[in-house]
Design an enzyme around this catalytic site. Structure first.
Site, PDB file in Angstrom:
ATOM      1  N   GLN A  78       0.829  -1.192   0.000  1.00 18.43           N
ATOM      2  CA  GLN A  78       0.000   0.000   0.000  1.00 18.43           C
ATOM      3  C   GLN A  78       0.871   1.252   0.000  1.00 18.43           C
ATOM      4  O   GLN A  78       1.218   1.781   1.058  1.00 18.43           O
ATOM      5  CB  GLN A  78      -0.913  -0.007   1.224  1.00 18.43           C
ATOM      6  CG  GLN A  78      -1.806   1.186   1.313  1.00 18.43           C
ATOM      7  CD  GLN A  78      -3.252   0.816   1.285  1.00 18.43           C
ATOM      8  OE1 GLN A  78      -3.611  -0.304   1.555  1.00 18.43           O
ATOM      9  NE2 GLN A  78      -4.086   1.761   0.961  1.00 18.43           N
ATOM     10  N   PHE A  79       1.244   1.724  -1.195  1.00 18.17           N
ATOM     11  CA  PHE A  79       2.131   2.880  -1.298  1.00 18.17           C
ATOM     12  C   PHE A  79       1.495   4.137  -0.721  1.00 18.17           C
ATOM     13  O   PHE A  79       2.193   5.045  -0.285  1.00 18.17           O
ATOM     14  CB  PHE A  79       2.576   3.110  -2.746  1.00 18.17           C
ATOM     15  CG  PHE A  79       1.519   3.690  -3.639  1.00 18.17           C
ATOM     16  CD1 PHE A  79       1.423   5.068  -3.810  1.00 18.17           C
ATOM     17  CD2 PHE A  79       0.621   2.877  -4.315  1.00 18.17           C
ATOM     18  CE1 PHE A  79       0.455   5.610  -4.630  1.00 18.17           C
ATOM     19  CE2 PHE A  79      -0.346   3.406  -5.138  1.00 18.17           C
ATOM     20  CZ  PHE A  79      -0.441   4.782  -5.296  1.00 18.17           C
ATOM     21  N   THR A  80       0.168   4.185  -0.654  1.00 17.93           N
ATOM     22  CA  THR A  80      -0.498   5.394  -0.162  1.00 17.93           C
ATOM     23  C   THR A  80      -0.268   5.635   1.332  1.00 17.93           C
ATOM     24  O   THR A  80      -0.573   6.719   1.829  1.00 17.93           O
ATOM     25  CB  THR A  80      -2.011   5.361  -0.450  1.00 17.93           C
ATOM     26  OG1 THR A  80      -2.584   4.217   0.196  1.00 17.93           O
ATOM     27  CG2 THR A  80      -2.275   5.301  -1.950  1.00 17.93           C
TER      28      THR A  80
END
Length: 150
Positions: A78-80
């Site tokens: 989850q890069f966010t």
């Protein structure tokens, strides 16, 4: 590395209509990777996740780990999680690692978690448009950042 750890009764990830990973009781771990992360961070974070005492014992006290309960782990990239919202209303993801760095680190985390847990870790698909379904248990949600070990 930044992780959001949720105690769940069940969780699954679906990509293009197919389930890629699912668990019953255990932990859903959303993982964000940045360039400063190292193998030391992976080892530390994996050990912390597997041994977090956030499951109830026979007396109802959160005193057991996912490993002790025999629960599963579902790991989702989850890069966010590295979103910066300091300026304006559109988040910046500049701190999140690009795939050439993040994918090998993500794969190492899968391996380390499996070794520490003593069984296979379920996963999503890195970079895919994933649909995550979960039933948060408690709810119990913990955020850990290896750059700010608390």
């Amino acid at each position: 590395m930044r992780a959001v750890i949720q105690r769940v009764t069940r969780a699954s990830v679906t990509v293009d209509g197919k389930i890629t990973g699912s668990i019953q009781q255990g932990l859903l771990v959303l993982l964000g990777i940045e360039d400063a992360d190292t193998m030391e961070d992976i080892t530390w974070l994996s050990n912390k996740i597997v041994n977090l005492r956030i499951f109830s014992d026979a007396t109802g006290v959160m005193n057991l780990s996912v490993k002790e309960t025999g629960g599963g782990i579902l790991l989702v990239s989850q890069f966010t999680l590295h979103a910066s919202t300091k300026k304006g209303n559109r988040p910046s993801y500049i701190r999140a690692s690009k795939p050439d760095i993040a994918i090998p680190m993500y794969e190492k985390m899968i391996t380390q978690l499996g070794l520490d847990l003593g069984k296979r870790v379920e996963t999503g698909i890195f970079g895919a448009d994933m649909k995550v379904d979960l039933l948060n248990d408690g709810p119990v949600t913990i955020v850990i950042d290896t750059q700010h070990k608390e």
